[in-house]
Write an enzyme that holds these catalytic residues in place. Structure first.
Site, PDB file in Angstrom:
ATOM      1  CB  ILE A  23      -6.679  -8.838  39.970  1.00 60.13           C
ATOM      2  CG1 ILE A  23      -6.768  -9.871  41.096  1.00 60.13           C
ATOM      3  CG2 ILE A  23      -7.443  -9.288  38.752  1.00 60.13           C
ATOM      4  CD1 ILE A  23      -8.200 -10.067  41.619  1.00 60.13           C
ATOM      5  CB  SER A  24      -1.401 -11.438  40.293  1.00 59.63           C
ATOM      6  OG  SER A  24      -0.583 -10.296  40.343  1.00 59.63           O
TER       7      SER A  24
END
Length: 681
Positions: free
Chosen positions: A343-344
């Site tokens: 998840i960025s």
């Protein structure tokens, strides 16, 4: 906006005036009077012997003379301030340090001798460490580094130790800003430490620290506790307790048996109800506000989506605080331990959403479902009437994203197992298509699924390690760029645009490794030992100063050099890269040439001159070529020239895009990218 990956770690030292001030004994009252007398001045200090080493932005000899005449001070002597620039991570790290020193010094000096100094210092340091993005074990390493710089201590066993560890754990995990009944200015002090942590995090992420961030934070710990008047022995005990809290699973484990003559290990009990923030609503709001303040979030729909979406719900098993930090969180690794999905970081998510510009009623296709978090944000942005499809190539990721979306009540976003590069033609055309994974080329099939007035956001690698997140829109038979941001993403896998790279681990001592990609014509086996070969060091005469950007030089070199430009991160003896994290390197067969810098000063102030170090049989020739190209870039305007533009077309329309210099035409299997360099004047 956050700093990009290309800024040089430069910041001029302030011209601090230095004085060694001697206090009478006892000195609590004198310290408070001095703090009051310095009101309105920017200053910081270090406790030394029977006084302080005072640094002010403007000389203050008359003030100190008056305090001596009044009997407040015993005396003072002039001196020269020599900042510990390397210890704090380089010039930019030193500038961060000066800011937090000054924000803390007035209260710390006035609080001399007041109870609770050690506890306040723990909370401030913990706030900085958290905002620097360190996980608990990394924080433990900070305390360990700090402990090694202090004398060994002996700690008591039994209830006394248990009480101290319990108090330390509460302090380290507390939200300092929520401390009840704080002194005046406390919230501002906490904010300064948090801001320093965020700045150090950005500098480290951008490769602009010349020392590891944990070492820098350990040095901040020493200075913060010195300002608080905490003795060396008490510092040693505090460092041990912090390390113990981070690494032990049971209180009382790993107790030191080393002894010292004067140990005072017990943290005095601090009666406080401070607890970590556990309300997701507060964390969501704080995250959204940080992104608004930094400029990453601008549109109201995206701001509202961040404020109403529980990021932690898409990261089951991840610490609540960590879920809302400015950091990417890995969610899947391959058999070699390499991260293949994450998840960025929130700022990256926000940047791409702003690039995409989705609107209510839009149909959106996302390549790279990961946790489903980005799809949830998109689902809210395109409501009412819009629909989102998010794709991934792994069954477990699709199942997880579907579960998270359902639990979050997002009924207009659907996770599908499919190749993102091939798209989902049955629901086309799409108003917006977003890739949250990196690509080495523009997937041609995706363009066919985009509505005529649609927009594609794609993080695309240009050549070697140089990549950017492009927002493309149609411009007749070609494509124009409406937004272009610095970005690096986990690459596409298992599909038509699988962007394979090979990491070359350098032989010998150290951690240096080289990123290589399939289009690069290099001898990877020979490159493993190239740093052991004789070097050629050349300098360009090109000077970078404070705030100079590297991104356009990197892009220029990626275009004009045969194999582009590759990242060369890591450390080893004799390796002198231009950033603390490593360097960028040009490649030629079994040879490479990487960037370095050297410091100097001229009539315009401090500068850093760009150099090149070549290794391998063709190392000298390659270094000479890189030097020539850097000089050519500088002669054509360098960082003073307008930023380049970008045009793109797919294979059948290649002839429609040309450039005066063919080196700036990047041909890929499915597309052609042209970089338009504007010249100064």
């Amino acid at each position: 906006m956050a700093f990009d990956d290309e800024h040089l770690p430069l910041s001029p030292d302030a011209g601090w005036w230095h004085a060694s001030v001697v206090f009478p004994q006892p000195h609590k009252d004198a310290a408070r009077v001095l703090a009051t007398a310095l009101s309105g001045r920017r200053f910081h200090f270090l406790r030394k012997d029977a006084g302080v080493r005072l640094r002010t932005e403007q000389p203050a000899p008359e003030l100190l003379d008056q305090l001596v005449s009044d009997g407040v001070l015993t005396g003072w002597t002039d001196g020269i301030y020599e900042p510990e620039t390397h210890a704090f991570g380089g010039p930019e790290g030193m500038a961060v340090a000066h800011d937090v020193f000054c924000a803390d010094s007035r209260a710390a000096l006035a609080e001399t001798g007041a109870p609770g100094a050690r506890e306040r210092a723990v909370m401030l340091l913990s706030a900085m460490i958290r905002e620097a993005g360190l996980d608990p074990f990394e924080a433990g390493d900070v305390y360990d580094r700090w402990a090694t710089l202090r004398h060994p201590i002996a700690l008591p066993q039994g209830p006394a130790l248990d009480k101290a560890v319990s108090a330390m754990r509460r302090l380290m995990n507390a939200d300092a800003a929520l401390r009840p009944d704080p002194e005046a200015g406390w919230v501002e002090r906490v904010a300064a430490f948090e801001d320093a942590g965020r700045q150090l995090r950005r500098l480290a992420a951008d490769g602009r620290l010349m020392r590891g961030i944990r070492g820098v934070l350990a040095h901040h710990a020493i200075f913060a506790f010195n300002r608080a008047g905490v003795s060396v022995e008490a510092q040693a005990a505090t460092a041990w307790l912090g390390r113990h809290v981070a690494f032990s699973t049971a209180e009382g484990a790993d107790v030191s048996t080393r002894t010292s003559a004067s140990a005072d290990p017990n943290l005095p009990r601090m009666e406080t109800t401070v607890t970590p923030v556990t309300d997701p609503a507060q964390l969501r709001e704080a995250l959204a506000q940080r992104l608004v303040d930094s400029g990453h979030l601008r549109s109201q729909a995206a701001i509202d989506a961040f404020r109403t979406t529980n990021r932690h719900a898409f990261l089951p098993g991840v610490d609540l605080q960590r879920a809302y930090k400015e950091d990417a969180v890995p969610i899947k690794h391959d058999e070699h331990g390499e991260m293949i999905s994450c998840i960025s970081a929130p700022s990256v998510v926000a940047t791409q959403l702003e690039q995409l510009g989705a609107l209510p009623g839009h149909k959106v296709l996302e390549a790279g479902a990961a946790t489903g978090y980005n799809a949830a944000l998109l689902g809210k942005i395109v409501s009412p009437g819009g629909q989102v499809w998010t794709l991934d190539v792994d069954k477990d990721l699709v199942a997880g994203a579907s579960k998270h979306l359902a639990e979050a009540g997002i009924d207009n976003a659907t996770a599908v197992m499919a190749d993102g590069a091939a798209g989902l033609p049955e629901h086309a055309p799409y108003d917006r298509i977003q890739f949250t994974v990196g690509a080495g080329d523009v997937p041609a099939k995706i363009l066919e699924q985009l509505a005529p007035d649609g927009r594609l956001v794609l993080p695309m690698r240009i050549r070697g390690s140089i990549s950017r997140s492009f927002a493309f829109e149609r411009d007749g038979d070609t494509w124009k760029t409406v937004s272009c941001e610095m970005a690096t993403f986990v690459p596409l896998r298992k599909g038509v645009c699988d962007d394979v790279y090979t990491l070359v681990l350098m032989a010998g001592e150290g951690t240096v490794r080289l990123e290589t990609f399939s289009e690069q014509d290099v001898d990877r086996d020979a490159l493993r030992t190239v740093l052991d070969e004789q070097q050629t060091k050349l300098y360009t005469g090109v000077k970078f100063r404070q705030g100079s950007a590297w991104e356009w030089l990197y892009l220029y070199l990626a275009c004009v050099l045969p194999n582009g430009l590759s990242r060369l991160p890591g450390q080893r003896p004799g390796f002198t890269p231009h950033f603390g994290w490593g360097s960028m390197a040009a490649l030629d067969g079994a040879s490479l040439a990487y960037l370095t810098i050297r410091e100097g000063e001229d009539e315009n102030g401090r500068y850093w001159e760009v150099g090149v170090i070549g290794h391998g049989e063709a190392g000298r020739g390659l270094a000479e070529r890189v030097v020539d190209e850097i000089r050519a870039w500088d002669a054509s305007g360098g960082n003073d020239a307008p930023a380049p533009g970008f045009r793109m077309t797919t294979a059948e329309s290649r002839d429609r895009l040309t450039a005066n210099d063919p080196r700036f035409v990047i041909d890929k299997p499915y597309s052609r990218l042209v970089v338009d360099w504007a010249r100064k004047g």
